[in-house]
Scaffold this motif. Sequence first.
Motif, short mmCIF file in Angstrom:
data_model
loop_
_atom_site.label_atom_id
_atom_site.label_comp_id
_atom_site.label_asym_id
_atom_site.label_seq_id
_atom_site.Cartn_x
_atom_site.Cartn_y
_atom_site.Cartn_z
N UNK A 31 47.18 36.91 30.70
CA UNK A 31 46.08 35.97 30.46
C UNK A 31 45.08 36.56 29.47
N UNK A 32 44.70 37.82 29.65
CA UNK A 32 43.71 38.43 28.76
C UNK A 32 44.25 38.60 27.34
N UNK A 87 43.63 44.86 29.45
CA UNK A 87 44.98 44.35 29.70
C UNK A 87 45.96 45.40 30.22
N UNK A 88 46.00 46.62 29.65
CA UNK A 88 46.99 47.59 30.14
C UNK A 88 46.80 48.03 31.58
N UNK A 89 45.63 47.81 32.15
CA UNK A 89 45.33 48.29 33.49
C UNK A 89 45.44 47.19 34.56
N UNK A 90 45.74 45.98 34.15
CA UNK A 90 45.72 44.85 35.08
C UNK A 90 47.13 44.47 35.52
N UNK A 126 35.87 38.80 37.37
CA UNK A 126 36.31 37.44 37.10
C UNK A 126 35.16 36.43 37.20
N UNK A 127 34.30 36.62 38.18
CA UNK A 127 33.16 35.71 38.31
C UNK A 127 32.26 35.80 37.09
N UNK A 128 31.96 37.02 36.65
CA UNK A 128 31.09 37.17 35.48
C UNK A 128 31.80 36.70 34.22
N UNK A 178 37.91 27.06 32.96
CA UNK A 178 38.80 26.49 33.96
C UNK A 178 39.98 27.43 34.25
N UNK A 179 40.49 28.09 33.22
CA UNK A 179 41.60 29.01 33.43
C UNK A 179 41.20 30.19 34.33
#
Length: 254
Positions: free
Chosen positions: A197-198, A187-190, A34-36, A128-129
């Motif tokens: 969101x993705x 997305x399928x793994x989160x 997320x940071x990157x 921002x999101x």
Amino acid sequence: MQQLLAPIQRFLHCETPQTWIDVARVETSLDDLLIDHCNCELKAAQTAMYLLRRYALTKDSGRLLLSWAKPYEEFVYFKERDIGQFLARDARKNELSAPLQPNAHFGFAQDLIPPLIRLIKEEFHHFEQVLELMHARQIPYRNIRAGRYAKGLMSHVTTHEQDILRDKLIVGAYIEARSCERFAKLAPYLDPQLAKFYVSLLRSEARHYEDYLTLAQLVSPQDISARVAYLGEREAELIMAADDEFRFHSGQPR
């Protein structure tokens, strides 16, 4: 989602390897991911701003762009930061303070300005999101070193002045396309919130690579197909190569 993804998959020269997905899906990788990703959204906006300032805008309008980016850059580059405080700032921070004036000496200025300004606004919004998601998950922002991906791609940009803009636009197309491909792969793994969101980012950014390609052909007097293929091969090499660091656009983890 597959309808949006199909042309992106045809454009890219390889898929994200499963070895990268296997690391990305692990919960302990989420902070760095997320940071990157947050940094990538800012870098995408900065790249578009650089191209506008270098080619398409007057100097005064270029300074307007720098002012627009200032709140985002201060958050990332200064060590004293508070995500909640940044998000609570005036919502108008993602707005230009005045109209932009095209560079009269660059014939394609009016063609570059609208799509790149639209892209910049979207990238700042996505920045921002991502911060909002981090804040909700109590993930503090911290400085991490950029990966080798973007720098590796830029190393293949020609040194011929008349073709530099063309190549940088093509590089932008590949970075945007790879981002969308990874949104879909992840997305399928989160968890449901992050997956949703993705998928929304894929919908929002799926056209960005096409915008960059259209502009690259517009500013080039020759057909760009061979150059697109060459840079696509280099992009695939970076994605498939072993990588010491895990980043949003990194290669295969060692």
